[in-house]
Design a protein around this motif. Structure first.
Motif, mmCIF file in Angstrom:
data_model
loop_
_atom_site.group_PDB
_atom_site.id
_atom_site.type_symbol
_atom_site.label_atom_id
_atom_site.label_comp_id
_atom_site.label_asym_id
_atom_site.label_seq_id
_atom_site.Cartn_x
_atom_site.Cartn_y
_atom_site.Cartn_z
ATOM 1 N N UNK A 136 20.960 39.961 105.271
ATOM 2 C CA UNK A 136 20.197 38.758 105.894
ATOM 3 C C UNK A 136 21.039 37.427 105.817
ATOM 4 N N UNK A 137 21.548 37.372 104.627
ATOM 5 C CA UNK A 137 22.358 36.090 104.440
ATOM 6 C C UNK A 137 23.420 36.009 105.395
ATOM 7 N N UNK A 138 24.258 37.035 105.890
ATOM 8 C CA UNK A 138 25.203 37.215 106.591
ATOM 9 C C UNK A 138 24.645 36.887 108.167
ATOM 10 N N UNK A 139 23.645 37.349 108.415
ATOM 11 C CA UNK A 139 22.943 37.064 109.926
ATOM 12 C C UNK A 139 22.189 35.629 109.938
ATOM 13 N N UNK A 140 21.941 35.033 108.933
ATOM 14 C CA UNK A 140 21.781 33.612 108.979
ATOM 15 C C UNK A 140 22.831 32.834 109.191
ATOM 16 N N UNK A 141 23.864 32.983 108.491
ATOM 17 C CA UNK A 141 25.115 32.334 108.719
ATOM 18 C C UNK A 141 25.755 32.262 109.964
ATOM 19 N N UNK A 142 25.649 33.637 110.417
ATOM 20 C CA UNK A 142 26.144 33.880 111.784
ATOM 21 C C UNK A 142 25.402 33.104 112.901
ATOM 22 N N UNK A 143 24.071 33.009 112.708
ATOM 23 C CA UNK A 143 23.321 32.229 113.657
ATOM 24 C C UNK A 143 23.512 30.869 113.465
#
Length: 90
Positions: free
Chosen positions: A15-22
């Motif tokens: 979830x954190x990786x996805x948030x950073x990517x966004x």
């Protein structure tokens, strides 16, 4: 013999990786939009200057830029007014 890493990938990490990517994508889009506006403004200034040069106006790109920015320019009043008029049409 199977290799076992010293860590596991949790749902929170994903979830954190996805948030950073966004966030990175949003930043990239913002930067591209800003660059596009700079290019559009530069093209507008060059268009005004070259169109008026064809008609005999002697102002440089720098002078046209300064007029657009509301700065004072030492030049014939007629030529300054031509730039201001051109700004209204473009």
């Amino acid at each position: 013999m199977d290799y076992q890493p010293n860590f596991t990938v949790s749902a929170k990490a994903i979830s954190m990786v996805a948030e950073i990517s966004a966030l990175i994508e949003r930043y990239t889009i913002t930067q591209e939009a800003a660059e596009s506006l700079k290019l559009r403004r530069a093209n507008k200034i060059k268009t005004i200057q070259s169109s008026l040069a064809i008609e005999g106006n002697t102002l440089s790109v720098k002078q046209v830029t300064d007029i657009l920015d509301g700065k004072r320019v030492i030049a014939p009043l007629r030529e300054i007014q031509e730039v201001k008029n051109a700004i209204m049409y473009i």
